[in-house]
Scaffold this motif. Structure first.
Motif, PDB file in Angstrom:
ATOM      1  N   SER A 232       2.522  41.800  75.082  1.00  0.00           N
ATOM      2  CA  SER A 232       2.124  41.037  76.596  1.00  0.00           C
ATOM      3  C   SER A 232       3.445  39.230  76.450  1.00  0.00           C
ATOM      4  CB  SER A 232       0.705  39.989  75.914  1.00  0.00           C
ATOM      5  OG  SER A 232       0.439  39.034  74.829  1.00  0.00           O
ATOM      6  N   VAL A 233       3.046  39.555  77.885  1.00  0.00           N
ATOM      7  CA  VAL A 233       3.843  38.527  78.659  1.00  0.00           C
ATOM      8  C   VAL A 233       2.827  37.354  79.753  1.00  0.00           C
ATOM      9  CG1 VAL A 233       5.858  38.188  80.244  1.00  0.00           C
ATOM     10  CG2 VAL A 233       5.553  40.277  78.607  1.00  0.00           C
ATOM     11  N   LYS A 234       3.557  36.323  79.237  1.00  0.00           N
ATOM     12  CA  LYS A 234       2.276  35.326  80.599  1.00  0.00           C
ATOM     13  C   LYS A 234       3.118  34.763  81.599  1.00  0.00           C
ATOM     14  CE  LYS A 234      -0.218  32.638  77.107  1.00  0.00           C
ATOM     15  NZ  LYS A 234      -0.917  31.743  76.071  1.00  0.00           N
TER      16      LYS A 234
ATOM     17  N   ASP B 189      -4.881  52.655  86.313  1.00  0.00           N
ATOM     18  CA  ASP B 189      -3.511  52.653  86.177  1.00  0.00           C
ATOM     19  C   ASP B 189      -3.215  51.637  85.293  1.00  0.00           C
ATOM     20  OD1 ASP B 189      -2.629  54.362  87.617  1.00  0.00           O
ATOM     21  OD2 ASP B 189      -3.247  53.728  89.238  1.00  0.00           O
ATOM     22  N   VAL B 190      -4.769  49.894  85.922  1.00  0.00           N
ATOM     23  CA  VAL B 190      -3.858  48.389  85.599  1.00  0.00           C
ATOM     24  C   VAL B 190      -5.984  48.160  85.110  1.00  0.00           C
ATOM     25  CG1 VAL B 190      -4.388  47.784  86.627  1.00  0.00           C
ATOM     26  CG2 VAL B 190      -3.626  46.385  86.220  1.00  0.00           C
ATOM     27  N   ALA B 191      -6.118  46.814  84.282  1.00  0.00           N
ATOM     28  CA  ALA B 191      -7.548  46.408  83.926  1.00  0.00           C
ATOM     29  C   ALA B 191      -6.802  44.992  84.235  1.00  0.00           C
ATOM     30  CB  ALA B 191      -8.199  46.819  82.705  1.00  0.00           C
TER      31      ALA B 191
ATOM     32  N   THR C 165     -11.977  47.566  73.969  1.00  0.00           N
ATOM     33  CA  THR C 165     -12.435  48.475  74.953  1.00  0.00           C
ATOM     34  C   THR C 165     -11.073  48.596  75.360  1.00  0.00           C
ATOM     35  OG1 THR C 165     -15.051  47.615  74.687  1.00  0.00           O
ATOM     36  CG2 THR C 165     -14.176  49.460  76.423  1.00  0.00           C
ATOM     37  N   MET C 166     -10.728  47.748  75.563  1.00  0.00           N
ATOM     38  CA  MET C 166      -9.350  48.357  77.116  1.00  0.00           C
ATOM     39  C   MET C 166      -8.560  49.236  76.201  1.00  0.00           C
ATOM     40  SD  MET C 166     -10.181  47.513  80.138  1.00  0.00           S
ATOM     41  CE  MET C 166     -11.701  47.125  79.914  1.00  0.00           C
ATOM     42  N   ASP C 167      -8.192  48.783  75.075  1.00  0.00           N
ATOM     43  CA  ASP C 167      -6.733  49.033  73.958  1.00  0.00           C
ATOM     44  C   ASP C 167      -8.144  50.902  73.510  1.00  0.00           C
ATOM     45  OD1 ASP C 167      -5.728  46.767  74.387  1.00  0.00           O
ATOM     46  OD2 ASP C 167      -5.851  46.594  71.578  1.00  0.00           O
ATOM     47  N   LEU C 168      -9.034  50.819  72.856  1.00  0.00           N
ATOM     48  CA  LEU C 168     -10.429  52.075  72.786  1.00  0.00           C
ATOM     49  C   LEU C 168     -10.016  53.215  74.318  1.00  0.00           C
ATOM     50  CD1 LEU C 168     -11.702  53.926  71.116  1.00  0.00           C
ATOM     51  CD2 LEU C 168     -13.353  52.709  72.219  1.00  0.00           C
ATOM     52  N   ILE C 169      -9.858  52.806  75.339  1.00  0.00           N
ATOM     53  CA  ILE C 169     -10.265  53.574  76.454  1.00  0.00           C
ATOM     54  C   ILE C 169      -8.406  53.825  76.864  1.00  0.00           C
ATOM     55  CG2 ILE C 169     -12.482  53.025  77.232  1.00  0.00           C
ATOM     56  CD1 ILE C 169     -11.631  51.752  79.227  1.00  0.00           C
ATOM     57  N   GLY C 170      -7.714  52.849  76.594  1.00  0.00           N
ATOM     58  CA  GLY C 170      -6.150  52.527  76.341  1.00  0.00           C
ATOM     59  C   GLY C 170      -5.698  53.062  78.367  1.00  0.00           C
ATOM     60  N   VAL C 171      -6.097  51.325  78.662  1.00  0.00           N
ATOM     61  CA  VAL C 171      -5.956  51.692  80.056  1.00  0.00           C
ATOM     62  C   VAL C 171      -3.950  50.803  79.726  1.00  0.00           C
ATOM     63  CG1 VAL C 171      -5.985  49.763  82.049  1.00  0.00           C
ATOM     64  CG2 VAL C 171      -7.852  50.781  80.645  1.00  0.00           C
ATOM     65  N   PRO C 172      -2.967  51.319  80.562  1.00  0.00           N
ATOM     66  CA  PRO C 172      -1.722  51.586  80.613  1.00  0.00           C
ATOM     67  C   PRO C 172      -1.253  49.808  79.940  1.00  0.00           C
ATOM     68  CG  PRO C 172      -2.226  53.444  81.389  1.00  0.00           C
ATOM     69  CD  PRO C 172      -3.196  52.373  81.294  1.00  0.00           C
ATOM     70  N   TRP C 173      -1.987  49.137  81.234  1.00  0.00           N
ATOM     71  CA  TRP C 173      -1.518  47.841  81.315  1.00  0.00           C
ATOM     72  C   TRP C 173      -2.622  47.042  81.919  1.00  0.00           C
ATOM     73  CZ3 TRP C 173       3.258  46.291  81.003  1.00  0.00           C
ATOM     74  CH2 TRP C 173       4.129  47.383  81.145  1.00  0.00           C
ATOM     75  N   GLN C 174      -2.530  46.321  81.744  1.00  0.00           N
ATOM     76  CA  GLN C 174      -4.176  45.045  80.788  1.00  0.00           C
ATOM     77  C   GLN C 174      -3.521  43.560  81.420  1.00  0.00           C
ATOM     78  OE1 GLN C 174      -5.431  45.447  77.260  1.00  0.00           O
ATOM     79  NE2 GLN C 174      -5.649  47.820  77.544  1.00  0.00           N
TER      80      GLN C 174
END
Ligand code: P5A
Length: 440
Positions: free
Chosen positions: A422-424, A344-346, A390-399
């Motif tokens: 993306s939001v800070k 769900d989240v990385a 890698t996170m974009d490749l494996i497609g984790v919805p929330w990072q």
């Protein structure tokens, strides 16, 4: 899961053997490895998605009143001789001899096996209606296995089988599965269009294929453009009469190219869409095709034996992994619908070994797990660029991305894979922000 302990063999280069994007991305994301043509090992990331899809399928089958069982992969040839399909099935069936020289086979489907179970145990129409299903590996020695898991030789299928006393009762069972399929695919973020279809080697006179649209699909399809606006079915109850629901869906024209006949199609040319699609499910009503030759009878209300009316209902569980990727990806990789995402989240720690970055990442990782999320902590030694790729490749919805520089400003970055936005914000608000966005 900590990435440093996770087996995620991502590939930088595009594998040459992959012709379509889902196959390419599954190999690059380290989800599968080919063992031989059309046969794959499922690596941790691939297995995780496969299991999530399997679980959604299971929940919706159970909700529709089907009973889960598990039949074997290896079947005795006698059952298929009884139904008459042993010779008909041809080269697609993998035939095996055991040490006693008995003819066995690796099941391509289970109509015979389940009919054998029911003829043994069902005595009276009072035990009906009954629907038994399993989620089990199948083998079909396809002439042209291709596109990775989309047309495999060994593949995972959910197959359900309904038993009823009459054609009318069997239609009720068919409609339940029809609606259960719409619900199942909607939960996975897919619009699957039910189309009147050919029955092929399964047989029977009523059948629908459930097709999702994708340019790389193997099926040509024709359908009324309003299909693209149909709203889904989450709140339909299985206690109501489903015939009007099914009629409402099937009143809009939708046919696979085998069944489309331009002369008989009354949709105005400007409303008729011609596209390609992927068959993710297929349902059949075939009456007494198996119960007659196999002697699967029950005592009817009049006391006389009556052959069972049957239907069978398949979903390509392993094919769905590829089909979802075909429907949802971009140049950077996979965009998982949240319901089937491997994580769900990385939490992406850009500088493991940095005291504050480690502490904040560990805190977020723990809070994410406590909030019920399947969380991935990227504590690997990769460069910042490689981590994000890698996170974009494996497609984790929330990072949630953080490092010494952002933490100096008291901030982390929360990125949505689907929109790329993306939001800070402060580390403390990251998880509640994600929760809000997920519910929005
Ligand atoms: C229905 C359940 C049947 O076999 N008997 C039991 C019926 N139908 S079917 O259409 O032949 O297959 C059901 C679904 O399985 C998927 N599928 C495949 N997936 C990957 N590789 C294959 N070679 C393959 N063949 C079939 C499809 O999603 C199909 O709808």
């Amino acid at each position: 899961m900590r990435l440093s302990q996770y087996f995620l063999p991502v590939l930088k280069e595009n594998p040459k053997e992959a012709q379509i994007v889902s196959h390419r991305l599954m190999l690059r994301a380290g989800m599968i490895q080919q063992s031989s043509a059309g046969i794959y090992s499922w690596l941790p990331l691939g297995l995780k998605v496969l299991s999530k899809i399997e679980q959604i399928v299971r929940e919706e089958q159970n909700r529709a009143g089907a009973n889960e069982i598990k039949m074997p992969t290896i079947q005795p040839s006698e059952l298929w001789q009884e139904s008459g399909r042993y010779d008909d099935y041809g080269l697609e069936m993998l035939r095996i001899k055991d040490r006693h020289d008995r003819d066995m086979l690796y099941g391509p489907t289970n109509e015979e096996q389940v009919t054998d179970i029911c003829r043994t145990h069902l005595r009276s129409y009072k035990a009906l209606p009954l629907n038994l299903y399993h989620i089990q590996w199948k083998f079909r020695d396809e002439v042209r296995p291709r596109f990775g898991v989309m047309r495999g030789r060994e593949f995972l299928m959910k197959d359900a089988y309904s038993f009823d006393i009459s054609k009318e009762a069997a239609k009720i069972a068919y409609n339940k599965m029809f609606v259960a399929y719409l619900k199942t695919f909607a939960r996975m973020g897919l619009t699957a269009i039910p189309m009147e279809a050919d029955t092929g080697p399964i047989g029977g006179d009523m059948s629908h294929e459930f097709i999702i649209l994708a340019d790389t699909g193997e099926s040509g399809v024709f359908f009324h453009k309003d299909w693209l606006n149909t709203n889904m079915v989450a709140d339909i109850s299985f206690d109501e009469d489903l015939q009007p629901v099914v009629d409402q869906f099937t009143s809009l024209y939708a046919r696979t190219d085998e069944m489309h006949d331009a002369a008989q199609c009354d949709v105005a040319a400007e409303d008729l869409m011609e596209k390609r699609g992927i068959e993710v499910g297929h349902i059949f009503y075939f009456g007494t095709k198996y119960s007659d030759p196999m002697g699967a009878n029950v005592q009817g209300p009049d006391g006389k034996p009556q052959a069972l009316h049957m239907g069978s209902y398949g979903i390509g569980v392993s094919r769905l992994v590829g089909a979802i990727i075909e429907a949802s990806h971009d140049d950077r990789g996979i965009i998982w619908p949240e319901a089937v995402a491997p994580f769900d989240v990385a939490i992406v720690n850009l500088k493991p070994g940095h005291e504050q970055a480690d502490a904040v990442s560990a805190g977020l990782y723990q809070s994410a797990q406590e909030a019920g999320y399947d969380a991935l902590l990227d504590d690997s030694a990769d460069s910042a660029g490689a981590k994000m790729a890698t996170m974009d490749l494996i497609g984790v919805p929330w990072q949630i991305i953080l490092g010494p520089r952002s933490l100096d400003e008291g901030q982390v970055e929360v990125k949505c894979r689907r929109t790329g936005e993306s939001v800070k914000m402060s580390p403390d608000s990251a998880l509640s922000y994600i929760k809000e966005q997920k519910n929005a």
